[in-house]
Design an enzyme around this catalytic site. Sequence first.
Site, PDB file in Angstrom:
ATOM      1  N   ASP A 240       0.843  -1.244  -0.003  1.00 15.95           N
ATOM      2  CA  ASP A 240      -0.018   0.055   0.022  1.00 15.95           C
ATOM      3  C   ASP A 240       0.863   1.117  -0.058  1.00 15.95           C
ATOM      4  O   ASP A 240       2.025   1.347   0.446  1.00 15.95           O
ATOM      5  CB  ASP A 240      -0.996   0.035   1.123  1.00 15.95           C
ATOM      6  CG  ASP A 240      -2.301  -0.611   1.032  1.00 15.95           C
ATOM      7  OD1 ASP A 240      -2.406  -0.929  -0.210  1.00 15.95           O
ATOM      8  OD2 ASP A 240      -3.076  -0.554   1.836  1.00 15.95           O
ATOM      9  N   ARG A 241       0.154   2.458  -0.382  1.00  8.57           N
ATOM     10  CA  ARG A 241       1.058   3.574  -0.545  1.00  8.57           C
ATOM     11  C   ARG A 241       1.527   3.948   0.791  1.00  8.57           C
ATOM     12  O   ARG A 241       2.753   4.492   0.897  1.00  8.57           O
ATOM     13  CB  ARG A 241       0.332   4.663  -1.283  1.00  8.57           C
ATOM     14  CG  ARG A 241       0.957   6.128  -1.388  1.00  8.57           C
ATOM     15  CD  ARG A 241       0.057   7.004  -2.200  1.00  8.57           C
ATOM     16  NE  ARG A 241      -1.160   7.342  -1.385  1.00  8.57           N
ATOM     17  CZ  ARG A 241      -0.870   8.265  -0.606  1.00  8.57           C
ATOM     18  NH1 ARG A 241       0.023   8.911  -0.367  1.00  8.57           N
ATOM     19  NH2 ARG A 241      -2.201   8.919  -0.092  1.00  8.57           N
TER      20      ARG A 241
END
Length: 511
Positions: A240-241
């Site tokens: 995930d970012r």
Amino acid sequence: MAETLSMGVEAAGGLRAPAQQNGDAGSDARGEPLQAPPEPAGPVAEPTPGSGEQSSAPAADPGKQKKRRGATGERVVPPPKKRRTGVSFGDEHFAETSYYFEGGLRKVRPYYFDFRTYCKGRWVGHSLLHVFSTEFRAQPLAYYEAAVREGRLHLNERPVHDLSVVLKDNDFLRNTVHRHEPPVTAQPIRLLAENEDVVVVDKPSSIPVHPCGRFRHNTVIFILGKEHQLKELHPLHRLDRLTSGVLMFAKTAAVSERIHEQVRDRQLEKEYVCRVEGEFPAEEVTCKEPILVVSYKVGVCRVDPRGKPCETLFQRLSYNGHSSVVRCRPLTGRTHQIRVHLQFLGHPILNDPIYNSVAWGPSRGRGGHIPKTDEELLRDLVAEHQAKQSLDVLDLCESDLSPGLPDSIAASSELAKDSLEELTTAAQKMDGVVEAAPHDLDTMALVSEKAAETDVTNQETDPLCTECRLVQQDPLPQDLVMFLHALCYKGPDFEYVSPMPAWAQDDWQGD
């Protein structure tokens, strides 16, 4: 610029590749090895569906002749080329703009970018005016009329002079937009290992793995290419970012396929560390609650009996009187699996902007208790992040808020179409225009073939760009960190480990 013909681009047009058995994969994880979405290049950029490596098409049977479009007088536009994930970017892409650093943030200079797509089936027989007024409502028609005057809209590589033109099957559209990318942390991407087969890095929080949504140059793929000359990389999995830690890339398609096969055979092990609310139980905890995707577009999941089966093992490492450091081993790879299971257990990640939000109600989702409908939950989450000017946390950006929203929301909760349209329109307005991103060339060509169509030489400001007129406050570097870190990635013949982050140390008192 919001929703301005972004279909079929970056995030390669809103297609998010599914994530592998990671436990904290991207918003649209389906539990498969993630492949970065194809990037538009060349004359066309329609995304090709499917996860995994793009394989070459099988040879045609000489005994069977394919139908060919293009009877006499019919216009024929070549189909989009299938491009392998991760190998679509070269020096011409990296040179589109440059970085600068300010206040602990990596920033990208605004730039011009072409979004490309073929005519969707539902558009055939309708005018451009109709398509823009019904599917691209984030901008008023006056914007598109101005874009026509500036020569920014092209149909079959010819400038559009009248929005009343009727679209035909196989028409090819190109729209030039002025892009602004959100800032990310200025922390460097550390190289953990490199050999003839793989590149392994320690990804900082806040940086996406590959181009998606509003991010293009502020991604691991682009930073490695621009600053480390590491190109033609195949992402082997995704984080995930907001998640930091071990991230692997293959250097060749053969290595990529070999490791993906290991993923499919469940030969890989992943280990994460996080800091959660409260005193986590001292004994090992196993959570097997099924997880349901509430909305692929907004990127939100929850525990639900109708969800997909999954399993995560948790072991507390330390407790400082306020929060606990927990080791997590996801045995399956559902969307946001670690985060959702910790929320269910009543110990959400300390600074999780989604699953530790008051939008879930007084108990914040503990035990699966959510005293509101999915629609109400999404509205409340969006409202919270609108107020914080942090809609990027929900992945609300042009590629996610484009015309296919009602059809592709993939929400198990059957959210009302009208309500979602209102929600995304409001989100776009608060987000300060859709899918924009930055650039920095010395001379600008809004339309490459005809410089006469525009007379602008400064790419960092644009008279039609709404975002250029907005004054947005930069996030603080500490606000770009979520306390979830990929600590170890292990296979039959490799093991890569990243250092324990500062917030996971025993003496940390930041809470």
